[in-house]
Design a protein around this motif. Structure first.
Motif, mmCIF file in Angstrom:
data_model
loop_
_atom_site.group_PDB
_atom_site.id
_atom_site.type_symbol
_atom_site.label_atom_id
_atom_site.label_comp_id
_atom_site.label_asym_id
_atom_site.label_seq_id
_atom_site.Cartn_x
_atom_site.Cartn_y
_atom_site.Cartn_z
ATOM 1 N N ASP A 75 0.843 -1.191 0.000
ATOM 2 C CA ASP A 75 0.000 0.000 0.000
ATOM 3 C C ASP A 75 0.883 1.248 0.000
ATOM 4 O O ASP A 75 1.924 1.272 0.632
ATOM 5 C CB ASP A 75 -0.902 -0.009 1.234
ATOM 6 C CG ASP A 75 -1.901 1.125 1.218
ATOM 7 O OD1 ASP A 75 -2.819 1.094 0.384
ATOM 8 O OD2 ASP A 75 -1.758 2.057 2.032
ATOM 9 N N TYR A 76 0.444 2.320 -0.689
ATOM 10 C CA TYR A 76 1.309 3.497 -0.800
ATOM 11 C C TYR A 76 1.423 4.247 0.514
ATOM 12 O O TYR A 76 2.425 4.917 0.771
ATOM 13 C CB TYR A 76 0.851 4.409 -1.937
ATOM 14 C CG TYR A 76 -0.288 5.342 -1.592
ATOM 15 C CD1 TYR A 76 -0.029 6.710 -1.351
ATOM 16 C CD2 TYR A 76 -1.597 4.885 -1.534
ATOM 17 C CE1 TYR A 76 -1.080 7.566 -1.039
ATOM 18 C CE2 TYR A 76 -2.630 5.731 -1.221
ATOM 19 C CZ TYR A 76 -2.368 7.069 -0.979
ATOM 20 O OH TYR A 76 -3.395 7.912 -0.669
ATOM 21 N N ASP A 80 3.544 -2.436 3.991
ATOM 22 C CA ASP A 80 3.128 -3.836 4.125
ATOM 23 C C ASP A 80 2.250 -4.080 5.346
ATOM 24 O O ASP A 80 1.689 -5.164 5.490
ATOM 25 C CB ASP A 80 4.358 -4.755 4.176
ATOM 26 C CG ASP A 80 4.973 -4.914 2.800
ATOM 27 O OD1 ASP A 80 4.214 -4.912 1.807
ATOM 28 O OD2 ASP A 80 6.208 -5.022 2.713
ATOM 29 N N ALA A 81 2.119 -3.082 6.215
ATOM 30 C CA ALA A 81 1.248 -3.251 7.387
ATOM 31 C C ALA A 81 -0.199 -3.449 6.960
ATOM 32 O O ALA A 81 -0.979 -4.071 7.671
ATOM 33 C CB ALA A 81 1.358 -2.050 8.311
ATOM 34 N N ILE A 217 -14.815 -2.019 1.285
ATOM 35 C CA ILE A 217 -15.762 -2.521 0.293
ATOM 36 C C ILE A 217 -17.133 -1.995 0.682
ATOM 37 O O ILE A 217 -17.513 -2.043 1.844
ATOM 38 C CB ILE A 217 -15.850 -4.059 0.286
ATOM 39 C CG1 ILE A 217 -14.468 -4.681 0.448
ATOM 40 C CG2 ILE A 217 -16.500 -4.561 -0.976
ATOM 41 C CD1 ILE A 217 -14.539 -6.132 0.845
ATOM 42 N N SER A 218 -17.869 -1.499 -0.298
ATOM 43 C CA SER A 218 -19.216 -1.036 -0.018
ATOM 44 C C SER A 218 -20.101 -1.511 -1.141
ATOM 45 O O SER A 218 -19.678 -1.636 -2.281
ATOM 46 C CB SER A 218 -19.219 0.490 0.077
ATOM 47 O OG SER A 218 -20.503 0.981 -0.177
ATOM 48 N N LYS A 219 -21.360 -1.821 -0.811
ATOM 49 C CA LYS A 219 -22.261 -2.341 -1.837
ATOM 50 C C LYS A 219 -22.603 -1.286 -2.881
ATOM 51 O O LYS A 219 -22.760 -1.574 -4.053
ATOM 52 C CB LYS A 219 -23.560 -2.832 -1.183
ATOM 53 C CG LYS A 219 -23.432 -4.210 -0.587
ATOM 54 C CD LYS A 219 -24.797 -4.848 -0.460
ATOM 55 C CE LYS A 219 -24.720 -6.177 0.272
ATOM 56 N NZ LYS A 219 -24.537 -6.012 1.710
ATOM 57 N N LEU A 220 -22.704 -0.040 -2.424
ATOM 58 C CA LEU A 220 -23.195 0.994 -3.332
ATOM 59 C C LEU A 220 -22.074 1.623 -4.152
ATOM 60 O O LEU A 220 -22.219 1.858 -5.343
ATOM 61 C CB LEU A 220 -23.926 2.082 -2.536
ATOM 62 C CG LEU A 220 -25.158 1.575 -1.796
ATOM 63 C CD1 LEU A 220 -25.742 2.662 -0.924
ATOM 64 C CD2 LEU A 220 -26.210 1.076 -2.776
ATOM 65 N N ALA A 221 -20.940 1.873 -3.512
ATOM 66 C CA ALA A 221 -19.871 2.560 -4.215
ATOM 67 C C ALA A 221 -18.936 1.552 -4.861
ATOM 68 O O ALA A 221 -18.884 0.387 -4.467
ATOM 69 C CB ALA A 221 -19.100 3.424 -3.233
ATOM 70 N N ALA A 222 -18.179 2.012 -5.855
ATOM 71 C CA ALA A 222 -17.141 1.176 -6.421
ATOM 72 C C ALA A 222 -16.088 0.962 -5.343
ATOM 73 O O ALA A 222 -15.844 1.844 -4.528
ATOM 74 C CB ALA A 222 -16.527 1.854 -7.629
ATOM 75 N N PRO A 223 -15.461 -0.216 -5.304
ATOM 76 C CA PRO A 223 -14.472 -0.459 -4.252
ATOM 77 C C PRO A 223 -13.337 0.561 -4.317
ATOM 78 O O PRO A 223 -12.910 0.953 -5.402
ATOM 79 C CB PRO A 223 -13.977 -1.879 -4.540
ATOM 80 C CG PRO A 223 -14.619 -2.339 -5.778
ATOM 81 C CD PRO A 223 -15.673 -1.372 -6.165
ATOM 82 N N SER A 224 -12.902 0.982 -3.116
ATOM 83 C CA SER A 224 -11.855 1.996 -3.074
ATOM 84 C C SER A 224 -10.468 1.359 -3.144
ATOM 85 O O SER A 224 -9.476 2.053 -3.030
ATOM 86 C CB SER A 224 -12.001 2.831 -1.807
ATOM 87 O OG SER A 224 -11.962 1.979 -0.685
ATOM 88 N N ILE A 225 -10.411 0.040 -3.299
ATOM 89 C CA ILE A 225 -9.090 -0.568 -3.415
ATOM 90 C C ILE A 225 -8.953 -1.306 -4.736
ATOM 91 O O ILE A 225 -9.941 -1.715 -5.351
ATOM 92 C CB ILE A 225 -8.770 -1.521 -2.228
ATOM 93 C CG1 ILE A 225 -9.688 -2.725 -2.192
ATOM 94 C CG2 ILE A 225 -8.815 -0.778 -0.902
ATOM 95 C CD1 ILE A 225 -9.338 -3.720 -1.092
ATOM 96 N N SER B 10 8.489 -4.724 5.034
ATOM 97 C CA SER B 10 8.878 -3.308 5.074
ATOM 98 C C SER B 10 8.897 -2.754 6.502
ATOM 99 O O SER B 10 8.448 -1.636 6.768
ATOM 100 C CB SER B 10 8.003 -2.449 4.148
ATOM 101 O OG SER B 10 6.648 -2.465 4.557
ATOM 102 N N GLY B 11 9.432 -3.553 7.408
ATOM 103 C CA GLY B 11 9.623 -3.094 8.782
ATOM 104 C C GLY B 11 8.470 -3.389 9.717
ATOM 105 O O GLY B 11 8.576 -3.195 10.916
ATOM 106 N N TYR B 12 7.346 -3.889 9.169
ATOM 107 C CA TYR B 12 6.165 -4.154 10.006
ATOM 108 C C TYR B 12 6.048 -5.627 10.380
ATOM 109 O O TYR B 12 4.967 -6.082 10.780
ATOM 110 C CB TYR B 12 4.894 -3.700 9.294
ATOM 111 C CG TYR B 12 4.812 -2.210 9.122
ATOM 112 C CD1 TYR B 12 4.556 -1.388 10.219
ATOM 113 C CD2 TYR B 12 4.986 -1.602 7.875
ATOM 114 C CE1 TYR B 12 4.486 -0.011 10.077
ATOM 115 C CE2 TYR B 12 4.912 -0.231 7.721
ATOM 116 C CZ TYR B 12 4.665 0.559 8.826
ATOM 117 O OH TYR B 12 4.591 1.916 8.693
ATOM 118 N N ALA B 13 7.159 -6.360 10.237
ATOM 119 C CA ALA B 13 7.118 -7.821 10.453
ATOM 120 C C ALA B 13 6.462 -8.227 11.766
ATOM 121 O O ALA B 13 5.579 -9.088 11.762
ATOM 122 C CB ALA B 13 8.527 -8.401 10.358
ATOM 123 N N PRO B 14 6.827 -7.635 12.927
ATOM 124 C CA PRO B 14 6.215 -8.104 14.185
ATOM 125 C C PRO B 14 4.699 -7.964 14.164
ATOM 126 O O PRO B 14 3.980 -8.850 14.656
ATOM 127 C CB PRO B 14 6.813 -7.188 15.251
ATOM 128 C CG PRO B 14 7.993 -6.540 14.632
ATOM 129 C CD PRO B 14 7.804 -6.553 13.158
#
Lengths: 273, 56
Positions: A75-76, A80-81, A217-225, B10-14
């Motif tokens: 994700d920008y 990775d979280a 995710i929303s039923k009405l709107a297009a997914p934001s992802i 990217s550093g969030y492993a735990p």
């Protein structure tokens, strides 16, 4: 009485001819629902269905985990979280969905006095409670790097905590009765009333200005992802639903055995085998 | 993407791995508990049926 004489000549060593034959079947042939809800039938059906839910659930979870951890791009903003969402969002939606299943089953149990419905409600509660614990735990772990705090008294978080207390209250109320039928009725009322919390949790991020992010995710709107991030999420949600049914099958079977402990069909089935 | 990047998240492993690990443990535990409960109830029902047969 005299009409039953041919049967009574059979040896009766704690053994009755299996019911469901002759006139009994003729009367219930069109009442498929009641037949389905009869304890022996439900017991067998749950055992037959379980593998068909469990193994697809396991397979889909592995596919979705691979999609979420490996295939989906970073994700920008959250880097990775954000991959935590592939467990957090499905368990969170299950914490609500299981409650709806439980409340509907409890309601059916009260209105039509179907014992199996109460058994389903009672069997759902611990599963839902664990999903809620997982939601709070994974949300807390998600919140620490994103918001800088493990916990905040925010509408979404607080209402989800209340959701956990509803499950625990339901289970505690059941445990406080020795008589199963009284436990069924009292706890069913709590389950039905408690369902008001479900829309509060669901729409808390929309109704109030919450720290929690809005729905992905929303039923009405297009997914934001993006679709590469979306499909593992949807597969994971499906996998969790199947997993829930698989565990529910086993728990309902245990409930049936506990409730039918003094009935002849149960004892006969073991004498025969 | 190489393997060590994958595990570092990217550093969030735990955070990422503890979430997945915890969920896996609870899922396996829930199924295991349900299996064990059913096994116990079956055993109890069988014992009861055996006793009932002896009496009659």
């Amino acid at each position: 009485m005299s009409s039953e004489s041919p049967r009574s000549s059979e040896p009766r060593a704690g053994f009755e001819p299996p019911t469901g034959s002759g006139e009994a079947r003729a009367n219930t042939r069109w009442l498929w629902f009641f037949k389905l809800a009869s304890p022996p039938h439900a017991y067998r059906l749950a055992g037959l269905l379980r593998p068909w839910f469990l193994w697809p659930a396991v397979a889909l979870m592995l596919i979705a985990a691979y999609g979420g951890l490996v295939i989906a791009p970073s994700d920008y903003q959250q880097k990775d979280a954000f991959r935590i969402i592939y467990v957090h969002a499905p368990v969170a939606s299950m914490s609500l969905m299981v409650y709806v299943v439980m409340a509907v089953a409890a309601g059916i149990g009260i209105i039509w006095r179907i014992k199996l419905a109460h058994a389903v409600a009672a069997a759902s509660a611990p599963i839902g409670a664990w999903f809620t614990v997982l939601t709070l735990a994974s949300g807390s772990i998600y919140g620490k790097p994103m918001w800088g705090t493990w916990w905040e008294w925010d509408p979404r978080l607080t209402s989800e905590l209340i959701q956990l207390f509803l499950y625990l209250g339901y289970m505690a109320l059941r445990a406080s009765f020795d008589d199963i039928q009284r436990a069924d009725r009292a706890s069913a009322l709590l389950a039905v009333v408690g369902v008001v919390n479900v829309p509060i949790v669901k729409y808390s991020v929309v109704w109030w200005n919450s720290l929690h992010q809005g729905p992905s995710i929303s039923k009405l709107a297009a997914p934001s992802i993006d679709s590469s991030m979306l499909w593992p999420l949807l597969i994971m949600m499906l996998a969790f639903m199947l997993y829930f049914v698989a565990v529910l099958c086993n728990r309902v079977r245990s409930e049936i055995l506990r409730r039918e402990r003094n009935t002849s069909w149960l004892n006969e089935s073991f004498v025969k085998s | 993407m190489n393997l060590s990047d994958f595990f570092q998240m990217s550093g969030y492993a735990p955070y990422v791995w503890s979430c997945y690990g915890l969920t896996l443990v609870v899922l396996v535990g829930m199924d295991w508990t349900a299996r064990r409960r059913l096994r116990e109830e079956l055993l109890r029902a069988k014992r009861r049926a055996a006793v009932g047969q002896g009496e009659s």
